[in-house]
Design a protein around this motif. Structure first.
Motif, PDB file in Angstrom:
ATOM      1  N   ASP A  39      -0.339  -7.511  -8.512  1.00 30.31           N
ATOM      2  CA  ASP A  39       0.545  -8.606  -9.368  1.00 30.31           C
ATOM      3  C   ASP A  39       2.102  -7.173 -10.027  1.00 30.31           C
ATOM      4  OD1 ASP A  39      -1.624 -10.803  -9.238  1.00 30.31           O
ATOM      5  OD2 ASP A  39      -2.727  -9.713 -10.522  1.00 30.31           O
ATOM      6  N   ASN A  40       2.044  -6.485  -9.011  1.00 28.32           N
ATOM      7  CA  ASN A  40       3.391  -5.775  -9.608  1.00 28.32           C
ATOM      8  C   ASN A  40       3.200  -4.901 -10.031  1.00 28.32           C
ATOM      9  OD1 ASN A  40       6.444  -6.379  -8.726  1.00 28.32           O
ATOM     10  ND2 ASN A  40       6.575  -6.298 -11.076  1.00 28.32           N
ATOM     11  N   GLN A  41       2.290  -4.555 -10.258  1.00 29.21           N
ATOM     12  CA  GLN A  41       1.569  -3.159 -10.546  1.00 29.21           C
ATOM     13  C   GLN A  41       0.676  -2.557  -9.394  1.00 29.21           C
ATOM     14  OE1 GLN A  41       2.640  -1.574 -13.996  1.00 29.21           O
ATOM     15  NE2 GLN A  41       1.211   0.446 -12.530  1.00 29.21           N
ATOM     16  N   TRP A  42       0.726  -0.782  -9.769  1.00 30.42           N
ATOM     17  CA  TRP A  42       0.782   0.201  -8.978  1.00 30.42           C
ATOM     18  C   TRP A  42      -1.079   0.418  -8.976  1.00 30.42           C
ATOM     19  CZ3 TRP A  42       1.133   0.530  -3.822  1.00 30.42           C
ATOM     20  CH2 TRP A  42       2.615   0.237  -3.021  1.00 30.42           C
ATOM     21  N   TYR A  43      -1.937   0.593  -8.297  1.00 30.43           N
ATOM     22  CA  TYR A  43      -3.208   1.019  -8.837  1.00 30.43           C
ATOM     23  C   TYR A  43      -3.839   2.533  -7.693  1.00 30.43           C
ATOM     24  CZ  TYR A  43      -3.348  -2.716 -12.199  1.00 30.43           C
ATOM     25  OH  TYR A  43      -2.992  -3.761 -13.101  1.00 30.43           O
ATOM     26  N   ILE A  44      -4.425   2.897  -8.022  1.00 24.26           N
ATOM     27  CA  ILE A  44      -5.189   3.895  -7.566  1.00 24.26           C
ATOM     28  C   ILE A  44      -5.950   3.065  -7.299  1.00 24.26           C
ATOM     29  CG2 ILE A  44      -6.849   6.093  -6.862  1.00 24.26           C
ATOM     30  CD1 ILE A  44      -5.150   7.662  -9.436  1.00 24.26           C
ATOM     31  N   ASP A  45      -6.579   3.783  -5.446  1.00 21.80           N
ATOM     32  CA  ASP A  45      -7.648   2.708  -4.782  1.00 21.80           C
ATOM     33  C   ASP A  45      -8.817   3.545  -5.168  1.00 21.80           C
ATOM     34  OD1 ASP A  45      -6.417   1.136  -3.638  1.00 21.80           O
ATOM     35  OD2 ASP A  45      -6.325   1.884  -1.789  1.00 21.80           O
ATOM     36  N   GLU A  46     -10.053   2.881  -4.570  1.00 17.15           N
ATOM     37  CA  GLU A  46     -11.223   4.116  -5.113  1.00 17.15           C
ATOM     38  C   GLU A  46     -11.266   5.625  -5.146  1.00 17.15           C
ATOM     39  OE1 GLU A  46     -15.620   4.870  -3.680  1.00 17.15           O
ATOM     40  OE2 GLU A  46     -14.242   3.169  -2.761  1.00 17.15           O
ATOM     41  N   PRO A  47     -11.557   6.192  -6.068  1.00 14.25           N
ATOM     42  CA  PRO A  47     -10.626   7.884  -6.407  1.00 14.25           C
ATOM     43  C   PRO A  47     -11.578   8.583  -5.137  1.00 14.25           C
ATOM     44  CG  PRO A  47     -11.153   6.637  -9.058  1.00 14.25           C
ATOM     45  CD  PRO A  47     -11.664   5.834  -7.474  1.00 14.25           C
ATOM     46  N   SER A  48     -11.064   9.330  -4.475  1.00 13.52           N
ATOM     47  CA  SER A  48     -11.649  10.333  -3.800  1.00 13.52           C
ATOM     48  C   SER A  48     -12.858  11.091  -4.523  1.00 13.52           C
ATOM     49  CB  SER A  48     -11.295  10.701  -2.993  1.00 13.52           C
ATOM     50  OG  SER A  48     -10.534  11.781  -3.313  1.00 13.52           O
ATOM     51  N   ASP A  49     -14.289  11.552  -4.141  1.00  8.15           N
ATOM     52  CA  ASP A  49     -14.549  12.787  -4.663  1.00  8.15           C
ATOM     53  C   ASP A  49     -13.846  14.110  -5.219  1.00  8.15           C
ATOM     54  OD1 ASP A  49     -17.164  11.124  -5.397  1.00  8.15           O
ATOM     55  OD2 ASP A  49     -18.038  11.723  -3.492  1.00  8.15           O
ATOM     56  N   ASP A  50     -13.180  13.687  -3.909  1.00  3.88           N
ATOM     57  CA  ASP A  50     -12.145  15.096  -3.603  1.00  3.88           C
ATOM     58  C   ASP A  50     -11.121  15.032  -5.497  1.00  3.88           C
ATOM     59  OD1 ASP A  50     -12.947  16.797  -1.628  1.00  3.88           O
ATOM     60  OD2 ASP A  50     -11.099  15.413  -0.289  1.00  3.88           O
ATOM     61  N   LEU A  51     -10.363  14.191  -5.358  1.00  8.62           N
ATOM     62  CA  LEU A  51      -9.895  14.153  -6.444  1.00  8.62           C
ATOM     63  C   LEU A  51     -10.837  14.182  -8.066  1.00  8.62           C
ATOM     64  CD1 LEU A  51      -7.289  13.098  -8.135  1.00  8.62           C
ATOM     65  CD2 LEU A  51      -7.681  10.511  -7.447  1.00  8.62           C
ATOM     66  N   THR A  90       1.346  -1.030  -0.075  1.00  8.62           N
ATOM     67  CA  THR A  90       0.385  -0.049  -0.248  1.00  8.62           C
ATOM     68  C   THR A  90       0.860   1.780   0.284  1.00  8.62           C
ATOM     69  OG1 THR A  90       0.376   0.265   2.618  1.00  8.62           O
ATOM     70  CG2 THR A  90      -1.791  -0.885   1.143  1.00  8.62           C
ATOM     71  N   ALA A  91       0.281   2.685  -0.205  1.00  9.86           N
ATOM     72  CA  ALA A  91       1.028   4.229  -0.484  1.00  9.86           C
ATOM     73  C   ALA A  91       0.398   4.765  -0.411  1.00  9.86           C
ATOM     74  CB  ALA A  91       1.602   3.456  -1.575  1.00  9.86           C
ATOM     75  N   SER A 147      -3.179   0.794  -4.033  1.00  7.60           N
ATOM     76  CA  SER A 147      -1.848  -0.529  -3.618  1.00  7.60           C
ATOM     77  C   SER A 147      -1.677  -1.418  -4.640  1.00  7.60           C
ATOM     78  CB  SER A 147      -3.790  -1.327  -3.652  1.00  7.60           C
ATOM     79  OG  SER A 147      -4.510  -0.424  -2.901  1.00  7.60           O
ATOM     80  N   LYS A 148      -0.732  -2.162  -4.564  1.00  9.12           N
ATOM     81  CA  LYS A 148       0.238  -3.159  -5.226  1.00  9.12           C
ATOM     82  C   LYS A 148      -0.395  -4.101  -5.639  1.00  9.12           C
ATOM     83  CE  LYS A 148       5.154  -4.228  -6.480  1.00  9.12           C
ATOM     84  NZ  LYS A 148       6.329  -3.730  -5.971  1.00  9.12           N
TER      85      LYS A 148
END
Length: 353
Positions: free
Chosen positions: A169-181, A95-96, A166-167
Motif C-alpha cells: 500500500d505504497n509503504q515500505w516495511y521490513i520483512d520478518e526481522p532476522s535473528d541477526d538483526l 521488494t528491496a 517489502s512495499k
C-alpha cells in the motif's frame, strides 16, 4: 520556441524531483526501525515490520519482573550505543534490500560468564541438597552479572546485515526481522541463548568428542609443542608454560582448591588479534588427556587466578598475555591442547605434558 521548451523542462524536472522526494524509501523505514530500537520502543519497531511482529514485541516480555528488568535495563543502555551506516539500497519493484553496517556492544562474553558462574554455584548447592526458589535464582543471576560487569571490560562488535523490505500500500516495511538483526538490538544475547539451547537439546544425543568429530571430518592433526607460535583465522598464539597446582588463588579473592581426585593445570598464553577490529577472546581450546577425556577451560577461573585471559578484549595487533585454567583428574599423566583453524580441516595438537 527554445524558451518555451526550457520552461517545460524546468516544470518537468521540478515535478520529477518533487515526486522522488515525496515517494517512500525503504532505507527510511530501516532507519526509523533502528532509531526506535535504540530507544527500546518495541511498539514503533513492530509498526515498521510487515510480518512476525511478535518477534519484536516478545523482546519486552516479563519487563515487570524485577530480575528480568535488570537485564532489560542493561540491554536498553547498550542499545543507545548502537551506531550504524546505511551502506546501500537495492530496489526491485515492490521488494528491496537495505545493507547496513552496525557497531554495537557485545554482551555475549558477559552473559556466558554469568551463566557459567550461576551454573557452577547452582550445581554446588544441588549436591548439598539445597533447592533454589525462582526468586533466589533470579537474585543469583543479578549478583553474578553485577560481578562480571565489574570484571569484564565493555567490548563492541561490528556486523554488516542485509535487511529485506517489502512495499505494501505504497509503504515500505521490513520483512520478518532476522535473528541477526535482533541480536544487534539485544547485544548478542539471542545468539548466546541459542547456543545454550542447542547444547541442552543435544544432551539427549550421544555426544561426539572433538577427536571423534575430527576423524569423521577427516581433519589433519598438526603436532606442536610449548613455545611454538600458531596462526589461526583471527589470532596467533603460543603456549609459554604450564604448571600443575592443587590450589589457585588471586590477589583479591580466596584460594580455590581442586576437587578431590583432581588437579588444576594453569596454562600461560600469549595471544595477538590478527584482524582489523577488536573482539573478546573466547576460551574454546579443548584439553585432551592420555585417556581420551576432553576438558573445557575451568569455568570458575575468573576471580580465582590473577591475569586470567578468559573473555579478554583483544585489540588488533597488540599482544596479550594471560592464564587459562583447566581442572583434570589426578590420573591424567599427559595431555594436549587442541584447537581447530576455522574454515579449514586443520586441527592443532599442542603437547603440554
Amino acid at each position: 520556441m527554445r524558451k518555451i521548451i526550457s520552461v517545460f523542462l524546468i516544470i518537468f524536472l521540478v515535478f520529477t524531483v518533487g515526486g522522488c522526494a515525496n515517494s517512500p524509501k525503504p532505507e527510511s523505514t530501516v532507519k526509523e526501525f533502528i532509531e526506535a530500537a535504540k530507544k527500546f520502543d518495541f511498539e514503533s519497531m513492530a509498526a515498521k515490520v510487515n510480518s512476525s511482529k511478535e518477534k519484536v514485541t516478545d523482546l519486552a516480555k516479563d519487563e515487570n519482573d524485577q530480575y528480568q528488568k535488570y537485564f532489560l535495563d542493561y540491554l536498553k543502555s547498550n542499545a543507545t550505543k548502537i551506531t550504524y551506516t546505511i551502506k546501500d539500497t537495492k530496489i526491485d519493484s515492490n521488494t528491496a534490500v537495505v545493507t547496513v553496517d552496525f557497531k554495537y556492544p557485545n554482551g555475549g562474553p558477559l552473559l556466558k560468564a554469568t551463566i557459567a558462574e550461576v551454573f557452577t554455584k547452582a550445581m554446588s548447592l544441588a549436591f548439598t541438597g539445597v533447592e533454589l526458589t525462582e526468586e533466589e535464582t533470579g537474585q543469583m543471576f543479578v549478583a553474578a552479572m553485577q560481578k562480571q560487569q565489574k570484571e569484564l571490560a565493555e567490548s563492541f562488535t561490528e556486523k554488516t546485515l542485509e535487511i529485506k523490505c517489502s512495499k505494501v500500500d505504497n509503504q515500505w516495511y521490513i520483512d520478518e526481522p532476522s535473528d541477526d538483526l535482533l541480536d544487534v538490538i539485544m547485544s548478542n544475547f539471542i545468539s548466546v541463548g541459542k547456543e545454550f539451547n542447542n547444547t541442552s537439546s543435544n544432551d539427549t544425543e550421544e555426544p561426539k568428542t572433538l577427536m571423534e568429530q575430527a576423524k569423521k571430518d577427516n581433519m589433519t592433526i598438526i603436532p606442536k609443542t610449548v613455545g611454538d607460535e600458531i596462526t589461526l583465522a583471527t589470532i596467533k598464539f603460543k603456549v609459554n608454560s604450564i604448571e600443575e597446582k592443587q590450589t589457585i588463588s588471586s590477589s583479591y579473592g580466596p584460594p580455590k582448591t581442586a576437587k578431590e581426585g583432581a588437579k588444576f593445570v594453569v596454562i600461560n598464553l600469549e595471544i595477538t588479534n590478527t584482524t582489523n577490529k577488536a573482539f573478546a577472546f573466547s576460551p574454546d581450546l579443548i584439553l585432551v588427556d592420555n585417556k581420551g577425556r576432553e576438558f573445557n577451560a575451568y569455568s570458575d577461573a575468573i576471580g580465582n587466578i590473577d591475569n586470567y585471559i578468559d573473555y579478554r578484549d583483544l585489540s588488533p595487533s597488540i599482544k596479550e598475555k594471560g592464564n587459562l585454567v583447566y581442572e583434570l583428574p589426578s590420573d591424567a599423566t599427559s595431555y594436549n591442547l587442541m584447537i581447530a583453524k576455522s574454515s579449514t580441516k586443520e586441527l592443532y595438537q599442542i603437547k603440554l605434558k
